[in-house]
Scaffold this motif. Structure first.
Motif, PDB file in Angstrom:
ATOM      1  N   GLU A 120       0.867  -1.224   0.025  1.00 53.46           N
ATOM      2  CA  GLU A 120       0.277   0.102  -0.027  1.00 53.46           C
ATOM      3  C   GLU A 120       0.990   1.129   0.165  1.00 53.46           C
ATOM      4  O   GLU A 120       0.447   2.380  -0.616  1.00 53.46           O
ATOM      5  N   ARG A 121       2.010   1.114   0.494  1.00 53.07           N
ATOM      6  CA  ARG A 121       2.932   2.307   0.599  1.00 53.07           C
ATOM      7  C   ARG A 121       3.618   2.388  -0.540  1.00 53.07           C
ATOM      8  O   ARG A 121       3.992   3.481  -0.975  1.00 53.07           O
ATOM      9  N   GLU A 122       4.464   1.062  -0.836  1.00 55.09           N
ATOM     10  CA  GLU A 122       5.312   1.295  -1.678  1.00 55.09           C
ATOM     11  C   GLU A 122       4.700   1.421  -3.343  1.00 55.09           C
ATOM     12  O   GLU A 122       5.452   2.132  -4.290  1.00 55.09           O
ATOM     13  N   THR A 123       3.731   0.776  -3.596  1.00 55.13           N
ATOM     14  CA  THR A 123       3.090   0.715  -4.859  1.00 55.13           C
ATOM     15  C   THR A 123       1.638   1.022  -4.751  1.00 55.13           C
ATOM     16  O   THR A 123       0.784   0.058  -4.753  1.00 55.13           O
ATOM     17  N   PRO A 124       1.068   2.199  -4.334  1.00 54.76           N
ATOM     18  CA  PRO A 124      -0.472   2.563  -3.828  1.00 54.76           C
ATOM     19  C   PRO A 124      -1.276   2.072  -5.278  1.00 54.76           C
ATOM     20  O   PRO A 124      -2.463   1.869  -4.946  1.00 54.76           O
ATOM     21  N   ALA A 125      -0.833   2.567  -6.524  1.00 53.35           N
ATOM     22  CA  ALA A 125      -1.678   2.176  -7.607  1.00 53.35           C
ATOM     23  C   ALA A 125      -1.682   0.620  -7.801  1.00 53.35           C
ATOM     24  O   ALA A 125      -2.976   0.259  -8.079  1.00 53.35           O
ATOM     25  N   GLU A 253       2.880   3.101 -12.712  1.00 54.80           N
ATOM     26  CA  GLU A 253       3.682   3.063 -11.353  1.00 54.80           C
ATOM     27  C   GLU A 253       4.770   2.166 -11.424  1.00 54.80           C
ATOM     28  O   GLU A 253       6.179   2.223 -11.165  1.00 54.80           O
ATOM     29  N   LEU A 254       4.624   0.877 -12.186  1.00 55.55           N
ATOM     30  CA  LEU A 254       5.558  -0.324 -11.995  1.00 55.55           C
ATOM     31  C   LEU A 254       6.475   0.049 -12.808  1.00 55.55           C
ATOM     32  O   LEU A 254       7.836  -0.432 -12.943  1.00 55.55           O
ATOM     33  N   ALA A 255       6.203   0.942 -14.012  1.00 53.41           N
ATOM     34  CA  ALA A 255       7.502   1.251 -14.910  1.00 53.41           C
ATOM     35  C   ALA A 255       8.490   1.958 -14.182  1.00 53.41           C
ATOM     36  O   ALA A 255       9.745   1.913 -14.608  1.00 53.41           O
ATOM     37  N   LYS A 256       8.201   2.715 -13.317  1.00 52.97           N
ATOM     38  CA  LYS A 256       9.216   3.619 -12.622  1.00 52.97           C
ATOM     39  C   LYS A 256       9.495   3.130 -11.059  1.00 52.97           C
ATOM     40  O   LYS A 256      10.566   3.715 -10.404  1.00 52.97           O
ATOM     41  N   ALA A 257       8.932   2.063 -10.787  1.00 54.58           N
ATOM     42  CA  ALA A 257       9.230   1.393  -9.369  1.00 54.58           C
ATOM     43  C   ALA A 257      10.387   0.835  -9.299  1.00 54.58           C
ATOM     44  O   ALA A 257      11.166   0.231 -10.377  1.00 54.58           O
ATOM     45  N   PRO A 258      11.326   1.219  -8.299  1.00 50.38           N
ATOM     46  CA  PRO A 258      12.707   0.699  -8.116  1.00 50.38           C
ATOM     47  C   PRO A 258      12.624  -0.907  -7.748  1.00 50.38           C
ATOM     48  O   PRO A 258      11.910  -1.437  -7.217  1.00 50.38           O
ATOM     49  N   ARG A 259      13.804  -1.379  -8.284  1.00 49.50           N
ATOM     50  CA  ARG A 259      14.082  -3.085  -8.294  1.00 49.50           C
ATOM     51  C   ARG A 259      14.316  -3.051  -6.525  1.00 49.50           C
ATOM     52  O   ARG A 259      14.812  -2.145  -5.728  1.00 49.50           O
ATOM     53  N   ALA A 260      13.301  -4.146  -5.684  1.00 50.53           N
ATOM     54  CA  ALA A 260      13.533  -4.059  -4.391  1.00 50.53           C
ATOM     55  C   ALA A 260      14.893  -5.094  -4.195  1.00 50.53           C
ATOM     56  O   ALA A 260      14.952  -6.079  -4.801  1.00 50.53           O
TER      57      ALA A 260
END
Length: 268
Positions: A120-125, A253-260
C-alpha cells in the motif's frame, strides 16, 4: 518437480482422462462485496470492486462440482488424503503463509516475480488495483459458492490441515476456491502490466491456488473452478472504464518502481 506438485499434477491428469472417457465511497460503487471468512482482508477501506454480482453468472459458467462417487470426485478425495502427508514439509509451511493473501506469502510471491516490493505504501496504484479485484472475487465467486454449497474436504475428518479449524469452515462452501480466484486474477493482471515477468507471475498465481489443496481446505477441482472463474472475471473487467484507468495507473507506477532488495522469496 516437487513431491507436492507431482501429487497435484497426478490428480489433475486423472481428472482429464476421466472426463475424456466420459465424453468418448470515493470510487464508483456497484455492489458491496459480500463477506467471505476464508479471505483475510487488508486494512479496512472504502474501496469497492469494479463489478456487480450480475456481470458474470458463475453458477452457469462452472456448473456443479463433481459428485463424491464420481471418478473425479474420488480423485479429489484421494488428493486430500495423500496431501496430509505433507504436514511439516517446506511446502506445508509455505501453504500456511499463502493462506493470508495480503500479509502472508501470497502478495510476496508477486513481489518476487516482479522484483518490486508491492504494498500500500510502496506501490499504491498497484495495491488499489489488486485490492479492488480481490473485492470482485467476493462479489463474483460468492453466488456460485452459495448455490453449490460444497462441503470442504476437512469437515468430518480429523486429519491435519495447515490452518486453525474454525466454525466458519462448516458454512463457507468449498467450490470455487476464492484464494485460487484471487491468485489467478492477480497473476493475469500483473502479467498484462509486466509481460516479461509472465513465467514467474503465472507460477505465483498457480502456487497460491495449489496451496489450498496442500492446506486441506479445498479440493483440486475447487481450485480449477476458481481459476476458470477468475479468467472470466478478468476478461469482463477489461470492459470497465474504471478498471482500465486503474490498470493504466498501475502500469505507469510499476514502470518507474525501483528494484527491491532483500525480498524473502518462496522456493515452493
Amino acid at each position: 518437480m516437487t513431491s507436492s506438485s507431482k501429487l497435484l499434477s497426478g490428480f489433475a491428469a486423472v481428472a482429464v482422462v476421466t472426463l475424456g472417457a466420459c465424453a468418448a465511497l470515493p470510487f464508483p460503487h456497484k455492489t458491496q462485496a459480500p463477506a467471505d471468512a476464508s479471505l483475510a482482508a487488508p486494512t479496512p477501506t472504502k474501496l469497492s470492486g469494479y463489478l456487480s454480482a450480475t456481470d458474470i453468472d458463475g453458477k452457469a459458467l462452472l456448473g456443479p462440482p463433481p459428485s463424491p462417487d464420481s471418478l473425479r470426485g474420488r480423485a479429489d478425495r484421494e488428493a486430500y488424503e495423500q496431501t496430509r502427508s505433507l504436514q511439516g514439509s517446506p511446502r506445508w509451511a509455505q501453504a500456511i503463509k499463502d493462506n493470508d493473501i495480503w500479509q502472508g506469502g501470497a502478495l510476496e510471491r508477486y513481489s518476487c516475480a516482479l522484483g518490486v516490493r508491492l504494498g500500500e505504501r510502496e506501490t499504491p496504484a498497484v495495491w488499489k488495483l489488486l485490492h479492488r479485484t480481490e473485492l470482485d472475487v467476493r462479489t463474483v465467486g460468492t453466488p456460485a459458492k452459495n448455490f453449490y454449497n460444497r462441503t470442504r474436504p476437512m469437515i468430518g475428518d480429523d486429519r491435519p490441515i495447515c490452518v486453525p479449524r474454525e466454525d466458519w469452515m462448516r458454512t463457507n462452501a468449498s467450490y470455487p476456491s476464492g484464494h485460487a480466484m484471487v491468485g489467478w486474477s492477480w497473476a493475469l493482471i500483473l502479467t498484462e502490466i509486466q509481460p516479461k515477468a509472465a513465467d514467474g507471475l503465472m507460477s505465483a498465481g498457480k502456487a497460491v491456488g495449489d496451496s489450498r489443496a496442500i492446506c486441506g481446505v479445498h479440493y483440486p477441482s475447487d481450485i480449477e473452478a476458481g481459476r476458470t472463474l477468475a479468467a472470466a472475471m478478468v476478461a469482463r473487467l477489461h470492459a470497465d472504464a474504471s478498471f482500465q484507468a486503474d490498470l493504466a495507473a498501475a502500469k505507469a507506477e510499476l514502470a518507474k518502481a525501483p528494484r527491491a532488495e532483500g525480498l524473502s522469496c518462496p522456493t515452493q
